[in-house]
Design an enzyme around this catalytic site. Structure first.
Site, PDB file in Angstrom:
ATOM      1  N   LYS A   1       0.822  -1.216   0.000  1.00 10.86           N
ATOM      2  CA  LYS A   1       0.000   0.000   0.000  1.00 10.86           C
ATOM      3  C   LYS A   1       0.853   1.261   0.000  1.00 10.86           C
ATOM      4  CE  LYS A   1      -1.935  -0.917   3.866  1.00 10.86           C
ATOM      5  NZ  LYS A   1      -1.126  -2.101   4.098  1.00 10.86           N
TER       6      LYS A   1
ATOM      7  N   SER B   1      -6.919  -0.622   7.283  1.00 11.60           N
ATOM      8  CA  SER B   1      -8.364  -0.383   7.326  1.00 11.60           C
ATOM      9  C   SER B   1      -9.216  -1.629   7.047  1.00 11.60           C
ATOM     10  CB  SER B   1      -8.757   0.752   6.376  1.00 11.60           C
ATOM     11  OG  SER B   1      -8.292   0.581   5.080  1.00 11.60           O
TER      12      SER B   1
END
Length: 189
Positions: free
Chosen positions: A37, A105
């Site tokens: 990410k 998340s």
């Protein structure tokens, strides 16, 4: 709440967009720790910045070392972490910026909350799909070892098939058209 009176700014959102010459957008990277990410988000931010976009990256570790340093990794604090990030991203979008967020998340409800806060038309979610096996092999922070040893409470274990450049290229082709300023008629001052 008592004694809270939000003011109405003299500069409108439309005026900010016109001055920035871009569509404020939030690109939200989600995936396992070690999935890539941050690497992809950094590359995308650099590319967009070089192309003249007004862009800023919010990363999980950076946010947790500052604004969210008071939060732990319980489910409740993880949710609060994402809520706060969403509020910051919303302010940045309202200022006319392109915002890139890179956060594990794991809770869909919180990503959905962020999307509703900023507006679905300004939100793009990018799931960085990488096998647990590859993420564990990368384990740049030692989190998987700690989790397996029971030393990392509340660790969520829920890019390995293409190069970083290929992944970044896909992102650019998808994201950049969303950022092009739409023609404005007139904006009231």
């Amino acid at each position: 709440m008592k004694n809270i009176y939000p003011f109405q700014p003299k500069v409108s959102y439309a005026q900010r967009k016109q001055q920035m010459q871009q569509e404020p957008s939030l690109v939200w990277f989600t995936g396992l720790s070690g999935s890539g990410k941050s690497t992809l988000a950094l590359r995308l931010e650099h590319y967009l910045f070089i192309r003249g976009y007004k862009v800023y990256l919010l990363d999980g570790d950076n946010m947790r070392s500052g604004l969210n340093s008071d939060l732990s990794f319980t489910d409740t604090d993880r949710k609060e972490n994402i809520r706060r990030v969403g509020e910051v991203a919303k302010l940045m979008l309202d200022a006319g910026l392109v915002v890139i967020c890179a956060f594990i998340s794991p809770f869909e409800e919180k990503r959905t909350l962020v999307k509703s806060m900023v507006g679905k038309d300004r939100f793009t979610e990018v799931f960085v799909n990488c096998s647990l096996h590859v993420c564990e092999a990368r384990d740049t922070k030692g989190l998987y070892l700690k989790a397996r040893a029971g030393l990392q409470p509340n660790f969520e274990v829920k890019t390995d098939q293409e190069s970083i450049d290929e992944s970044v290229h896909k992102l650019i082709n998808y994201i950049e058209p969303l950022l092009q300023a739409k023609p404005q008629t007139t904006v009231a001052v």
